[in-house]
Enzyme design. Structure first.
Site, PDB file in Angstrom:
ATOM      1  N   ARG A  62       0.837  -1.192   0.000  1.00  0.00           N
ATOM      2  CA  ARG A  62       0.000   0.000   0.000  1.00  0.00           C
ATOM      3  C   ARG A  62       0.873   1.243   0.000  1.00  0.00           C
ATOM      4  O   ARG A  62       2.057   1.190   0.301  1.00  0.00           O
ATOM      5  CB  ARG A  62      -0.906  -0.004   1.241  1.00  0.00           C
ATOM      6  CG  ARG A  62      -1.994  -1.076   1.198  1.00  0.00           C
ATOM      7  CD  ARG A  62      -2.871  -1.022   2.442  1.00  0.00           C
ATOM      8  NE  ARG A  62      -3.380   0.309   2.637  1.00  0.00           N
ATOM      9  CZ  ARG A  62      -3.072   1.087   3.681  1.00  0.00           C
ATOM     10  NH1 ARG A  62      -2.271   0.653   4.616  1.00  0.00           N
ATOM     11  NH2 ARG A  62      -3.575   2.292   3.782  1.00  0.00           N
ATOM     12  N   LYS A 126       3.642  -6.814  12.444  1.00  0.00           N
ATOM     13  CA  LYS A 126       2.820  -7.054  11.247  1.00  0.00           C
ATOM     14  C   LYS A 126       3.097  -8.443  10.677  1.00  0.00           C
ATOM     15  O   LYS A 126       4.236  -8.811  10.422  1.00  0.00           O
ATOM     16  CB  LYS A 126       3.132  -5.985  10.202  1.00  0.00           C
ATOM     17  CG  LYS A 126       2.334  -6.139   8.916  1.00  0.00           C
ATOM     18  CD  LYS A 126       2.409  -4.885   8.082  1.00  0.00           C
ATOM     19  CE  LYS A 126       1.872  -5.098   6.676  1.00  0.00           C
ATOM     20  NZ  LYS A 126       1.760  -3.852   5.917  1.00  0.00           N
ATOM     21  N   ARG A 254      -0.023   5.719  12.545  1.00  0.00           N
ATOM     22  CA  ARG A 254       0.963   4.999  13.350  1.00  0.00           C
ATOM     23  C   ARG A 254       0.566   5.057  14.805  1.00  0.00           C
ATOM     24  O   ARG A 254       0.201   6.133  15.311  1.00  0.00           O
ATOM     25  CB  ARG A 254       2.350   5.645  13.211  1.00  0.00           C
ATOM     26  CG  ARG A 254       3.068   5.256  11.948  1.00  0.00           C
ATOM     27  CD  ARG A 254       4.443   5.892  11.873  1.00  0.00           C
ATOM     28  NE  ARG A 254       4.359   7.347  11.758  1.00  0.00           N
ATOM     29  CZ  ARG A 254       4.749   8.207  12.697  1.00  0.00           C
ATOM     30  NH1 ARG A 254       5.256   7.787  13.835  1.00  0.00           N
ATOM     31  NH2 ARG A 254       4.651   9.515  12.510  1.00  0.00           N
TER      32      ARG A 254
HETATM   33  C1  BTN Z   1       0.854  -3.780   2.395  1.00  0.00           C
HETATM   34  O1  BTN Z   1       0.860  -4.182   3.557  1.00  0.00           O
HETATM   35  O2  BTN Z   1       1.379  -2.708   2.078  1.00  0.00           O
HETATM   36  C2  BTN Z   1       0.165  -4.606   1.351  1.00  0.00           C
HETATM   37  C3  BTN Z   1       1.024  -5.750   0.891  1.00  0.00           C
HETATM   38  C4  BTN Z   1       0.349  -6.599  -0.150  1.00  0.00           C
HETATM   39  C5  BTN Z   1       1.280  -7.649  -0.704  1.00  0.00           C
HETATM   40  C6  BTN Z   1       0.576  -8.605  -1.622  1.00  0.00           C
HETATM   41  S1  BTN Z   1       1.576  -9.990  -2.045  1.00  0.00           S
HETATM   42  C7  BTN Z   1       0.438 -10.473  -3.256  1.00  0.00           C
HETATM   43  C8  BTN Z   1      -0.029  -9.211  -3.947  1.00  0.00           C
HETATM   44  N1  BTN Z   1       0.889  -8.835  -4.997  1.00  0.00           N
HETATM   45  C9  BTN Z   1       1.516  -7.694  -4.727  1.00  0.00           C
HETATM   46  O3  BTN Z   1       2.360  -7.148  -5.463  1.00  0.00           O
HETATM   47  N2  BTN Z   1       1.085  -7.198  -3.570  1.00  0.00           N
HETATM   48  C10 BTN Z   1       0.102  -8.044  -2.951  1.00  0.00           C
END
Ligand code: BTN
Length: 260
Positions: A62, A126, A254
């Site tokens: 994100r 996390k 945060r």
């Molecule tokens: C976050 O916490 O910022 C979100 C992470 C999301 C990761 C997943 S892995 C599968 C899918 N493909 C990606 O490139 N991102 C999501």
């Protein structure tokens, strides 16, 4: 190296009746499962699909961040990365990202919690992240729900907080079994959201909300106390100038101290 046995057929059998045309595909490597499903959607491939990657070379998180997972060619089960793509037409989209977080967390373990909007935490670390993206094609809106889960212990290098991993809670579960636990309920919950919106998920989110009552700092520097979410899934933060409603996924929140 023994090939990984993914439960593609079991997932397909559990999901296809509710999602006609559903496919399950596992790739040894791709840049990002979200990027790939979005690429397909843009050229009109809008069928419901689960895409799993044993390794991502350009995983995305994100807020434009990168998503690094520990999975390598030598150890592809160190993390789980997949994206579920479905055409969806809810009357109101607000709250979908929270619904995905609630669904994944509850299908994995009762001790997991959510940090708004949908980071999955175990105690103060996390464990998993979710990236939701949408594309419109010929009037059809396609949503891609990408989930990345740390399965095995991983290093904290490059991360703002040390990570958690699923084997801490479920020592015998592996990535294929975690996937099988998650997908059927995620599809059910996404359909429930499409029909009924965020309302049925409000209490489920509240039960997992690890920010509630905590001192938080928003990315613009505003300090306050998190007060749960409203009926649309927006975060309520009590600040010196009154209650702020945070809807934008561009705002990062945060905890002022670590989460307990
Ligand atoms: C976050 O916490 O910022 C979100 C992470 C999301 C990761 C997943 S892995 C599968 C899918 N493909 C990606 O490139 N991102 C999501």
């Amino acid at each position: 190296m023994t090939p990984i046995r993914w439960p593609s057929e079991a997932i397909w059998e559990a999901v296809e009746p509710a999602l006609p045309g559903f496919t399950v595909e596992v790739l040894p490597q791709i840049d990002s499962t979200n990027t790939e499903l979005m690429r397909r959607a843009r050229v009109g491939q809008l069928d419901p699909a689960l895409l799993v990657a044993e390794r991502q070379t350009a995983g995305r998180g994100r807020l434009g961040r990168q998503w690094h997972s520990e999975a390598t060619n030598a150890s592809p089960l160190a993390s789980l990365a997949f994206s579920l793509g479905v055409p969806l037409s809810p009357s109101d989209w607000s709250g979908l990202s929270l619904v995905a977080g609630v669904s994944v967390a509850q299908s994995l373990h009762p001790d997991l919690r959510l940090k708004w909007p949908n980071d999955i935490w175990f105690r103060d670390r996390k464990l998993a992240g979710i990236l939701i993206e949408t594309a419109s094609f010929d009037g059809i809106r396609y949503v891609v729900i990408g989930v990345g889960i740390n399965m095995l212990q991983r290093s904290a290098q490059g991360l703002s907080t040390p990570p958690a991993w699923l084997a801490e809670l479920l020592p015998t579960i592996d990535a294929p079994h975690a996937l099988l636990r998650i997908i059927p309920s995620l599809v059910r919950d996404v359909h429930a959201f499409e029909a009924q919106g965020f309302t049925p998920f409000h209490n489920r989110f509240a039960a997992l909300d690890c920010l509630a009552g905590q001192a938080v700092t928003l990315s613009d520097g505003t300090a306050g106390t998190a007060q749960g979410v409203d009926v649309t899934g927006a975060l309520l933060v009590h600040t010196a100038v009154g209650m702020k409603t945070i809807t934008s996924s561009e705002v990062s929140v945060r905890p002022s101290q670590g989460l307990g």
